[in-house]
Write a protein that holds these residues in place. Structure first.
Motif, PDB file in Angstrom:
ATOM      1  N   VAL A  16      61.156  37.433  26.184  1.00 29.69           N
ATOM      2  CA  VAL A  16      61.849  36.378  26.905  1.00 29.69           C
ATOM      3  C   VAL A  16      62.131  35.291  25.876  1.00 29.69           C
ATOM      4  O   VAL A  16      61.400  35.155  24.891  1.00 29.69           O
ATOM      5  CB  VAL A  16      60.987  35.845  28.074  1.00 29.69           C
ATOM      6  CG1 VAL A  16      59.765  35.081  27.546  1.00 29.69           C
ATOM      7  CG2 VAL A  16      61.793  34.982  29.025  1.00 29.69           C
ATOM      8  N   ASP A  17      63.208  34.564  26.086  1.00 28.30           N
ATOM      9  CA  ASP A  17      63.533  33.468  25.168  1.00 28.30           C
ATOM     10  C   ASP A  17      62.621  32.296  25.488  1.00 28.30           C
ATOM     11  O   ASP A  17      62.872  31.535  26.435  1.00 28.30           O
ATOM     12  CB  ASP A  17      65.001  33.075  25.325  1.00 28.30           C
ATOM     13  CG  ASP A  17      65.401  31.941  24.386  1.00 28.30           C
ATOM     14  OD1 ASP A  17      64.550  31.495  23.572  1.00 28.30           O
ATOM     15  OD2 ASP A  17      66.560  31.488  24.462  1.00 28.30           O
ATOM     16  N   ILE A  18      61.556  32.140  24.709  1.00 28.19           N
ATOM     17  CA  ILE A  18      60.590  31.104  25.049  1.00 28.19           C
ATOM     18  C   ILE A  18      61.112  29.704  24.724  1.00 28.19           C
ATOM     19  O   ILE A  18      60.482  28.712  25.095  1.00 28.19           O
ATOM     20  CB  ILE A  18      59.228  31.323  24.376  1.00 28.19           C
ATOM     21  CG1 ILE A  18      59.282  31.120  22.863  1.00 28.19           C
ATOM     22  CG2 ILE A  18      58.676  32.686  24.713  1.00 28.19           C
ATOM     23  CD1 ILE A  18      57.888  31.030  22.247  1.00 28.19           C
ATOM     24  N   THR A  19      62.263  29.612  24.057  1.00 25.58           N
ATOM     25  CA  THR A  19      62.852  28.297  23.803  1.00 25.58           C
ATOM     26  C   THR A  19      63.779  27.856  24.928  1.00 25.58           C
ATOM     27  O   THR A  19      64.297  26.734  24.892  1.00 25.58           O
ATOM     28  CB  THR A  19      63.642  28.299  22.484  1.00 25.58           C
ATOM     29  OG1 THR A  19      64.804  29.138  22.617  1.00 25.58           O
ATOM     30  CG2 THR A  19      62.791  28.792  21.324  1.00 25.58           C
ATOM     31  N   ALA A  20      63.990  28.704  25.926  1.00 26.43           N
ATOM     32  CA  ALA A  20      64.946  28.411  26.990  1.00 26.43           C
ATOM     33  C   ALA A  20      64.454  27.270  27.882  1.00 26.43           C
ATOM     34  O   ALA A  20      63.270  27.179  28.214  1.00 26.43           O
ATOM     35  CB  ALA A  20      65.192  29.654  27.841  1.00 26.43           C
ATOM     36  N   ALA A  21      65.379  26.416  28.284  1.00 27.16           N
ATOM     37  CA  ALA A  21      65.037  25.302  29.165  1.00 27.16           C
ATOM     38  C   ALA A  21      64.566  25.797  30.529  1.00 27.16           C
ATOM     39  O   ALA A  21      63.768  25.132  31.195  1.00 27.16           O
ATOM     40  CB  ALA A  21      66.246  24.373  29.323  1.00 27.16           C
ATOM     41  N   ASP A  22      65.054  26.965  30.943  1.00 26.73           N
ATOM     42  CA  ASP A  22      64.679  27.515  32.253  1.00 26.73           C
ATOM     43  C   ASP A  22      63.637  28.622  32.125  1.00 26.73           C
ATOM     44  O   ASP A  22      63.618  29.566  32.916  1.00 26.73           O
ATOM     45  CB  ASP A  22      65.916  28.042  32.991  1.00 26.73           C
ATOM     46  CG  ASP A  22      66.566  29.242  32.293  1.00 26.73           C
ATOM     47  OD1 ASP A  22      66.294  29.452  31.085  1.00 26.73           O
ATOM     48  OD2 ASP A  22      67.313  29.969  32.963  1.00 26.73           O
ATOM     49  N   ARG A  45      61.674  29.583  35.253  1.00 25.77           N
ATOM     50  CA  ARG A  45      62.447  30.386  36.215  1.00 25.77           C
ATOM     51  C   ARG A  45      62.543  31.830  35.754  1.00 25.77           C
ATOM     52  O   ARG A  45      62.409  32.765  36.559  1.00 25.77           O
ATOM     53  CB  ARG A  45      63.849  29.795  36.391  1.00 25.77           C
ATOM     54  CG  ARG A  45      64.704  30.558  37.411  1.00 25.77           C
ATOM     55  CD  ARG A  45      66.164  30.163  37.323  1.00 25.77           C
ATOM     56  NE  ARG A  45      66.740  30.499  36.029  1.00 25.77           N
ATOM     57  CZ  ARG A  45      67.115  31.737  35.683  1.00 25.77           C
ATOM     58  NH1 ARG A  45      66.956  32.759  36.510  1.00 25.77           N
ATOM     59  NH2 ARG A  45      67.645  31.951  34.491  1.00 25.77           N
ATOM     60  N   GLN A  46      62.770  32.048  34.449  1.00 24.92           N
ATOM     61  CA  GLN A  46      62.862  33.412  33.930  1.00 24.92           C
ATOM     62  C   GLN A  46      61.544  34.160  34.126  1.00 24.92           C
ATOM     63  O   GLN A  46      61.536  35.338  34.483  1.00 24.92           O
ATOM     64  CB  GLN A  46      63.239  33.387  32.455  1.00 24.92           C
ATOM     65  CG  GLN A  46      64.657  32.926  32.170  1.00 24.92           C
ATOM     66  CD  GLN A  46      65.033  33.140  30.715  1.00 24.92           C
ATOM     67  OE1 GLN A  46      64.801  34.201  30.143  1.00 24.92           O
ATOM     68  NE2 GLN A  46      65.637  32.119  30.104  1.00 24.92           N
ATOM     69  N   LEU A  47      60.433  33.478  33.901  1.00 28.50           N
ATOM     70  CA  LEU A  47      59.135  34.122  34.065  1.00 28.50           C
ATOM     71  C   LEU A  47      58.897  34.513  35.517  1.00 28.50           C
ATOM     72  O   LEU A  47      58.311  35.564  35.806  1.00 28.50           O
ATOM     73  CB  LEU A  47      58.020  33.195  33.576  1.00 28.50           C
ATOM     74  CG  LEU A  47      57.973  32.940  32.073  1.00 28.50           C
ATOM     75  CD1 LEU A  47      56.892  31.907  31.742  1.00 28.50           C
ATOM     76  CD2 LEU A  47      57.732  34.228  31.298  1.00 28.50           C
ATOM     77  N   ALA A  87      56.655  24.283  23.291  1.00 28.38           N
ATOM     78  CA  ALA A  87      56.691  24.076  24.736  1.00 28.38           C
ATOM     79  C   ALA A  87      56.637  25.410  25.471  1.00 28.38           C
ATOM     80  O   ALA A  87      55.926  25.559  26.473  1.00 28.38           O
ATOM     81  CB  ALA A  87      57.955  23.306  25.121  1.00 28.38           C
ATOM     82  N   GLY A  88      57.385  26.384  24.968  1.00 31.86           N
ATOM     83  CA  GLY A  88      57.388  27.705  25.593  1.00 31.86           C
ATOM     84  C   GLY A  88      56.037  28.384  25.511  1.00 31.86           C
ATOM     85  O   GLY A  88      55.572  29.013  26.476  1.00 31.86           O
ATOM     86  N   MET A  89      55.372  28.269  24.374  1.00 31.43           N
ATOM     87  CA  MET A  89      54.051  28.864  24.222  1.00 31.43           C
ATOM     88  C   MET A  89      53.056  28.242  25.195  1.00 31.43           C
ATOM     89  O   MET A  89      52.209  28.941  25.770  1.00 31.43           O
ATOM     90  CB  MET A  89      53.553  28.696  22.789  1.00 31.43           C
ATOM     91  CG  MET A  89      54.159  29.681  21.795  1.00 31.43           C
ATOM     92  SD  MET A  89      53.768  31.409  22.195  1.00 31.43           S
ATOM     93  CE  MET A  89      51.979  31.357  22.195  1.00 31.43           C
ATOM     94  N   SER A  90      53.136  26.950  25.380  1.00 29.70           N
ATOM     95  CA  SER A  90      52.234  26.293  26.329  1.00 29.70           C
ATOM     96  C   SER A  90      52.439  26.853  27.732  1.00 29.70           C
ATOM     97  O   SER A  90      51.469  27.100  28.466  1.00 29.70           O
ATOM     98  CB  SER A  90      52.474  24.778  26.324  1.00 29.70           C
ATOM     99  OG  SER A  90      52.099  24.214  25.087  1.00 29.70           O
TER     100      SER A  90
END
Length: 285
Positions: A80-86, A89-91, A123-126
């Motif tokens: 998954v693109d962990i840098t994505a703002a959404d 929602r993707q998860l 942020a995505g990792m968190s």
């Protein structure tokens, strides 16, 4: 429980796999669950972790479908693109009982060190760690110092070092051990004994050449934070499935039964949560 902690499936289309170059013609075909199942059975494995091979949500969905068709001891490390703002929602869209973690092809980024430091990655990792997802880490030896700093910043859940961080075989196991020492000292970091045979140029490996790396990994991580991974079908560029497992057996036969069990499945089952619940807590080691 015996688990192959690292393997791949794919339906091959050249446009989807640009990393499979002219020297990897053997990989330019489909590799599906029915191809792996007899190999797992021959080594008495109960299940496997299927790891993403391309950065695609469609692939993640397909891997989950294939894992569901196999057995209860199978899990998926998707993308998954962990840098994505959404990302949240993707998860939610991806949520699935077989989805145990994620991986990004950090080694293929133009500047892996800079990518590991991106605020959006942090942020995505968190978000991923708060939700209990494992993160598989794919870099080469060149970026182990950067990965060590990354791992120190993200210690709320398991991080898994794929393929021993792709060591520089020519420099030897002692040099690799020194490179990985600080990373290995972090109790939330686990290492896959995988991918070594394809790190030797032209696949001309020998057990005498690779065993020291396995021994060094045992000394640095201990069997409780090591797990076997075949890296099938990529391993076929240098070795058959049985050859990869025999390589590890030759180095670990002197360990106790409990220590061998950890490497061959207990660690993977705990870290990836293959025992019926969420992935095992970092704080229950």
């Amino acid at each position: 429980m015996r688990i192959d902690a690292h393997q791949h499936y794919w339906r091959y289309r050249a446009a989807d796999f640009p990393w499979i170059d002219d020297e990897m013609a053997q990989l330019r075909q489909d590799f599906l669950p029915d191809d792996l199942t007899p190999l797992l059975a021959s080594r008495e494995f109960d299940g496997a972790i299927t790891v993403q091979a391309r950065q695609s949500l469609d692939e993640t969905a397909q891997l989950l479908q294939w894992a569901t068709s196999r057995g209860a001891a199978d899990g998926v490390v998707g993308w998954v693109d962990i840098t994505a703002a959404d990302l949240a929602r993707q998860l939610e869209t991806l949520r699935h009982p077989r989805l145990r973690g994620f991986r990004h092809l950090v080694q293929d980024e133009p500047d892996p060190a800079s990518w590991l430091r991106l605020p959006a990655v942090a942020a995505g990792m968190s978000t991923l760690q708060r939700q209990g997802y494992v993160w598989d880490m794919l870099v080469t030896w060149r970026h182990l110092p950067d990965l060590t700093a990354f791992a120190a910043r993200h210690d709320e859940h398991w991080l898994v070092l794929d393929h021993l961080g792709k060591p520089d075989i020519a420099r030897g196991a002692t040099a690799w051990g020194e490179q990985v020492a600080e990373l290995a000292a972090m109790p939330h970091v686990v290492c896959k004994l995988s991918g070594l045979v394809t790190e030797v140029p032209q696949g001309q490996w020998s057990a005498a050449q690779l065993n020291p790396f396995i021994e060094e990994a045992l000394a640095r991580f201990g069997p409780q934070r090591l797990m076997f991974g075949s890296d099938w079908p990529v391993c076929l560029l240098a070795a058959e499935y049985d050859e990869v497992s025999h390589l590890l057996e030759g180095t670990t036969n002197a360990l106790s039964a409990d220590e061998q069990a950890q490497i061959w499945g207990t660690t993977a089952a705990s870290v990836y949560g293959l025992t019926g619940g969420e992935s095992g807590s970092v704080f229950k080691r």
